[in-house]
Design a protein around this motif. Structure first.
Motif, mmCIF file in Angstrom:
data_model
loop_
_atom_site.group_PDB
_atom_site.id
_atom_site.type_symbol
_atom_site.label_atom_id
_atom_site.label_comp_id
_atom_site.label_asym_id
_atom_site.label_seq_id
_atom_site.Cartn_x
_atom_site.Cartn_y
_atom_site.Cartn_z
ATOM 1 N N GLY A 162 0.805 -1.212 0.000
ATOM 2 C CA GLY A 162 0.000 0.000 0.000
ATOM 3 C C GLY A 162 0.835 1.256 0.000
ATOM 4 O O GLY A 162 0.511 2.238 0.666
ATOM 5 N N GLN A 163 1.902 1.275 -0.775
ATOM 6 C CA GLN A 163 2.778 2.440 -0.870
ATOM 7 C C GLN A 163 2.530 3.167 -2.190
ATOM 8 O O GLN A 163 2.787 2.625 -3.265
ATOM 9 C CB GLN A 163 4.251 2.022 -0.782
ATOM 10 C CG GLN A 163 4.635 1.451 0.563
ATOM 11 C CD GLN A 163 6.112 1.129 0.654
ATOM 12 O OE1 GLN A 163 6.816 1.050 -0.351
ATOM 13 N NE2 GLN A 163 6.610 0.929 1.859
ATOM 14 N N ALA A 199 -3.505 2.314 -3.232
ATOM 15 C CA ALA A 199 -4.307 1.553 -2.267
ATOM 16 C C ALA A 199 -3.789 0.117 -2.185
ATOM 17 O O ALA A 199 -3.476 -0.502 -3.203
ATOM 18 C CB ALA A 199 -5.773 1.556 -2.684
ATOM 19 N N GLN A 200 -3.700 -0.398 -0.986
ATOM 20 C CA GLN A 200 -3.172 -1.749 -0.796
ATOM 21 C C GLN A 200 -4.063 -2.794 -1.445
ATOM 22 O O GLN A 200 -5.278 -2.774 -1.300
ATOM 23 C CB GLN A 200 -3.021 -2.051 0.694
ATOM 24 C CG GLN A 200 -2.299 -3.355 0.979
ATOM 25 C CD GLN A 200 -2.121 -3.598 2.463
ATOM 26 O OE1 GLN A 200 -3.075 -3.532 3.236
ATOM 27 N NE2 GLN A 200 -0.895 -3.851 2.877
ATOM 28 N N ASP A 201 -3.432 -3.694 -2.181
ATOM 29 C CA ASP A 201 -4.154 -4.789 -2.832
ATOM 30 C C ASP A 201 -3.150 -5.928 -2.983
ATOM 31 O O ASP A 201 -2.425 -6.010 -3.971
ATOM 32 C CB ASP A 201 -4.692 -4.344 -4.197
ATOM 33 C CG ASP A 201 -5.588 -5.396 -4.848
ATOM 34 O OD1 ASP A 201 -5.453 -6.587 -4.511
ATOM 35 O OD2 ASP A 201 -6.410 -5.018 -5.708
ATOM 36 N N ARG A 202 -3.094 -6.795 -1.974
ATOM 37 C CA ARG A 202 -2.092 -7.859 -1.981
ATOM 38 C C ARG A 202 -2.298 -8.848 -3.124
ATOM 39 O O ARG A 202 -1.331 -9.339 -3.700
ATOM 40 C CB ARG A 202 -2.092 -8.582 -0.635
ATOM 41 C CG ARG A 202 -1.581 -7.712 0.514
ATOM 42 C CD ARG A 202 -1.285 -8.571 1.745
ATOM 43 N NE ARG A 202 -0.932 -7.758 2.893
ATOM 44 C CZ ARG A 202 0.283 -7.262 3.136
ATOM 45 N NH1 ARG A 202 1.252 -7.491 2.274
ATOM 46 N NH2 ARG A 202 0.521 -6.559 4.225
#
Length: 231
Positions: A96-97, A100-103
């Motif tokens: 999430g850098q 938006a974080q989305d693994r």
């Protein structure tokens, strides 16, 4: 009556700066000059320049630091097949850098980069799969990825693979293999590998230690391996 032709003086065009010049400027810490070279090349679609521009924004060198801008440029390069940029896209999505974080999406980019042979992508993807962080855990696949990077000389991957063998995670427990991989990583200063190696040695016979040392030496000198990548 013919008109006499007039000669026109042609102004020579200034040579277009090359990517090599931009890299040389960066290495000389002339970041303003590097930016001036990379920016037009990146905007014209040069994937390598886009990746360099992403690095400038990520590090705040020559421009204000901006992970959002870094991600945007890395992604443009990644979409053209630039492996290291795809690794950065995957890692930034996973953490999430700048986005938006989305693994799950991050894992897809890392898979793509790992398939192209990028060892950092293999390492990062293996870490996600080992933890099952945001996607299903797959220790066996993680071990395979760590192994591919470890065999290419990536020290942290050697340490992680040794840890998996020491504890039988994703692979059959094997003290000799653990010793071999941990020895390689410890030899390059990976502190966690040295600590883990000391624990493994406590359980090993003299014969196992000799075999482990022989395997480590064979991997250290095997022909065709690329130069190790510093941790």
């Amino acid at each position: 009556m013919s008109l006499a032709a007039k000669s026109l003086a042609v102004q020579p065009l200034a040579p277009v700066p090359t990517l090599t010049e931009g890299v040389a400027a960066f290495q000389a810490r002339a970041y303003d000059r590097a930016l001036a070279v990379f920016q037009p090349l990146a905007e014209a679609g040069d994937a390598e320049a886009q990746a360099w521009l992403g690095a400038l924004h990520a590090g705040g060198t020559g421009v204000p630091a901006s992970l959002t801008q870094a991600f945007a440029w890395y992604r443009r390069a990644a979409e053209q097949g630039h492996g290291p940029a795809a690794t950065n896209v995957g890692a930034m999505l996973a953490m999430g850098q700048g986005v938006a974080q989305d693994r799950a999406e991050g894992a897809r980019w890392l898979e793509r980069a790992a398939a192209s042979g990028d060892v950092m992508a293999a390492y990062n993807l293996a870490t996600l799969l080992a933890k099952g962080d945001g996607l299903p855990a797959d220790p066996a696949r993680a071990a395979d990825l760590y192994r591919s990077a470890a065999e290419a000389g990536h020290y942290p991957s050697q340490a992680r693979l040794g840890h998996l063998y020491a504890h039988g995670i994703g692979v059959e427990r094997d003290r000799v293999e653990a010793f071999a991989w941990l020895s390689l990583a410890a030899g390059h200063g990976v502190g966690t590998a040295l600590n883990a190696l000391e624990e493994v040695i406590k359980e090993m016979s003299a014969d196992e230690k000799r075999e482990g040392a022989a395997r480590a030496q064979a991997r250290r000198t095997a022909p065709g391996r690329i130069a190790p990548i510093p941790a």
